[in-house]
Design an enzyme around this catalytic site. Structure first.
Site, PDB file in Angstrom:
ATOM      1  N   CYS A  93     -11.545  26.879  16.671  1.00 24.36           N
ATOM      2  CA  CYS A  93     -10.605  27.527  17.418  1.00 24.36           C
ATOM      3  C   CYS A  93     -11.332  28.875  18.025  1.00 24.36           C
ATOM      4  O   CYS A  93     -12.150  28.670  19.082  1.00 24.36           O
ATOM      5  CB  CYS A  93      -9.484  27.829  16.623  1.00 24.36           C
ATOM      6  SG  CYS A  93      -8.002  27.908  17.993  1.00 24.36           S
ATOM      7  N   HIS A 214      -7.540  23.732  13.716  1.00 25.28           N
ATOM      8  CA  HIS A 214      -7.760  24.233  12.304  1.00 25.28           C
ATOM      9  C   HIS A 214      -7.657  23.527  11.413  1.00 25.28           C
ATOM     10  O   HIS A 214      -6.891  22.894  10.637  1.00 25.28           O
ATOM     11  CB  HIS A 214      -6.655  25.415  11.943  1.00 25.28           C
ATOM     12  CG  HIS A 214      -6.748  26.516  12.840  1.00 25.28           C
ATOM     13  ND1 HIS A 214      -7.203  27.735  12.566  1.00 25.28           N
ATOM     14  CD2 HIS A 214      -6.193  26.725  14.312  1.00 25.28           C
ATOM     15  CE1 HIS A 214      -6.870  28.624  13.346  1.00 25.28           C
ATOM     16  NE2 HIS A 214      -6.445  28.264  14.410  1.00 25.28           N
ATOM     17  N   GLU A 216      -8.704  24.012   8.530  1.00 21.63           N
ATOM     18  CA  GLU A 216      -8.797  24.642   6.741  1.00 21.63           C
ATOM     19  C   GLU A 216      -7.302  24.853   6.636  1.00 21.63           C
ATOM     20  O   GLU A 216      -6.732  25.543   5.720  1.00 21.63           O
ATOM     21  CB  GLU A 216      -9.376  25.962   6.886  1.00 21.63           C
ATOM     22  CG  GLU A 216      -8.744  27.298   7.802  1.00 21.63           C
ATOM     23  CD  GLU A 216      -8.708  27.075   9.113  1.00 21.63           C
ATOM     24  OE1 GLU A 216      -9.241  25.943   9.896  1.00 21.63           O
ATOM     25  OE2 GLU A 216      -7.950  27.925   9.715  1.00 21.63           O
TER      26      GLU A 216
HETATM   27  N1  GLN Z   1      -6.223  31.840  21.192  1.00 17.64           N
HETATM   28  C1  GLN Z   1      -7.122  32.284  20.601  1.00 17.64           C
HETATM   29  C2  GLN Z   1      -8.339  32.980  21.373  1.00 17.64           C
HETATM   30  O1  GLN Z   1      -8.387  33.019  22.543  1.00 17.64           O
HETATM   31  C3  GLN Z   1      -7.525  31.355  19.604  1.00 17.64           C
HETATM   32  C4  GLN Z   1      -6.389  30.769  18.570  1.00 17.64           C
HETATM   33  C5  GLN Z   1      -6.896  30.415  17.126  1.00 17.64           C
HETATM   34  O2  GLN Z   1      -7.979  30.750  16.788  1.00 17.64           O
HETATM   35  N2  GLN Z   1      -5.954  29.767  16.535  1.00 17.64           N
HETATM   36  O3  GLN Z   1      -9.028  33.552  20.607  1.00 17.64           O
END
Ligand code: GLN
Length: 235
Positions: A93, A214, A216
Site C-alpha cells: 500500500c 494489506h 498483514e
Molecule cells: N493512501 C495512503 C497513501 O497515500 C496509503 C494507504 C495505506 O497504506 N493503507 O500513502
C-alpha cells in the site's frame, strides 16, 4: 551448482508509521526449511544495515517520508537500499507508493514515492476510494501455496496506472472487474493509463514485490511466505 539457502536472514520492517507490527508477526510465522527468519523493526540507518531484506508497510506515504527525513541519515540509506535491484524489498500500500517511479493523486505533484525499486511503475494514490470505501476481496492468487482464496484488504489503496521501460514485471494478481476502481483520468500528469493493467494489485520485479492491499490484516501469511521464499531466498 545449486546455492543452498542461508542459515538465517534478518528482515527489517520499516517502523516509522503505519501497520508495521503486524508484518513482524507475519514474518515470524514464515519459517522455510533450513533458514531461520528474524524480523526486526527498523527506525535508524544502523538497524537498516543489519537487514538482508526490508518490508515497507502501509500507512501514509507522505508521513513515512517526512519521518524518515527527520532521522539523521535514514532517508538516503533507505533510498540506497530500496533502489538496489539485488536487495529484496516488499512494499504494501503506502510502501508500494514509495517504491513507484511516478505517483499521481497526491495534493502536490511529487507527493510520496520515488525511493525506487519498482522501475517504470506509475501508481495513483487513493484510487480505490477513501477510508470509508475500504473493502475486502477474496482472490485466487496462483503463485501462492494452496488453492484457497486470499482475502485481500484495500484501505485508501493505490492503483497501478502503467508500466514503462524494459524491466520485466510479473503481474501476480489483478482484481476482477466490478471490484476495480475508476481508471485514472486521461489528463492526469502521468499520462494515459494502461487499460491492460487496470486492477493489477500484486506485481514483482525480481527481488521486489508490491501489493496495493494489506496482507498483514488478512490472517493469512502466504504472501509473506511467497516473498521470503522467492524474492529473499530465491528458492
Ligand atoms: N493512501 C495512503 C497513501 O497515500 C496509503 C494507504 C495505506 O497504506 N493503507 O500513502
Amino acid at each position: 551448482m545449486t546455492v543452498s539457502p542461508p542459515e538465517s536472514v534478518t528482515i527489517g520492517v520499516l517502523a516509522l508509521q503505519g501497520a508495521f507490527i503486524e508484518h513482524i508477526h507475519y514474518l515470524e510465522r514464515v519459517q522455510p526449511q533450513g533458514t531461520t527468519v528474524k524480523a526486526i523493526a527498523v527506525r535508524t540507518p544502523e538497524e537498516l544495515a543489519l537487514c538482508d531484506a526490508l518490508v515497507i508497510p502501509g500507512g501514509e506515504s507522505t508521513a513515512i517520508t517526512r519521518v524518515a527525513a527527520r532521522t539523521h541519515g535514514l532517508l538516503p540509506a533507505l533510498i540506497e537500499f530500496v533502489s538496489n535491484p539485488s536487495r529484496p524489498v516488499y512494499g504494501t500500500c503506502a510502501g508500494m507508493i514509495l517504491m513507484a517511479d511516478d505517483v499521481g493523486g497526491g495534493k502536490r505533484k511529487g507527493d510520496g514515492g520515488r525511493w525506487g525499486g519498482m522501475r517504470g511503475l506509475k501508481v495513483w494514490r487513493n484510487l480505490y476510494g477513501g477510508q470509508l470505501e475500504s473493502f475486502e476481496c477474496p482472490m485466487v492468487i496462483p503463485c501462492l501455496k494452496g488453492s484457497e482464496p486470499f482475502n485481500t484488504i484495500f484501505i485508501r489503496a493505490p492503483a497501478v496506472h502503467s508500466l514503462t521501460g524494459e524491466v520485466e514485471t510479473e503481474v501476480l494478481a489483478a482484481l476482477p472487474e466490478g471490484c476495480v476502481a475508476a481508471p485514472p483520468p486521461n489528463d492526469s500528469p502521468l499520462g494515459e493509463p494502461d487499460v491492460q493493467l487496470t486492477g493489477a494489485v500484486m506485481l514483482r520485479q525480481g527481488r521486489k514485490l508490491v501489493t496495493s492491499f494489506h496482507p498483514e490484516l488478512s490472517g493469512d501469511a502466504r504472501i509473506h511466505e511467497y516473498w521470503v521464499e522467492k524474492c529473499v531466498l530465491g528458492l
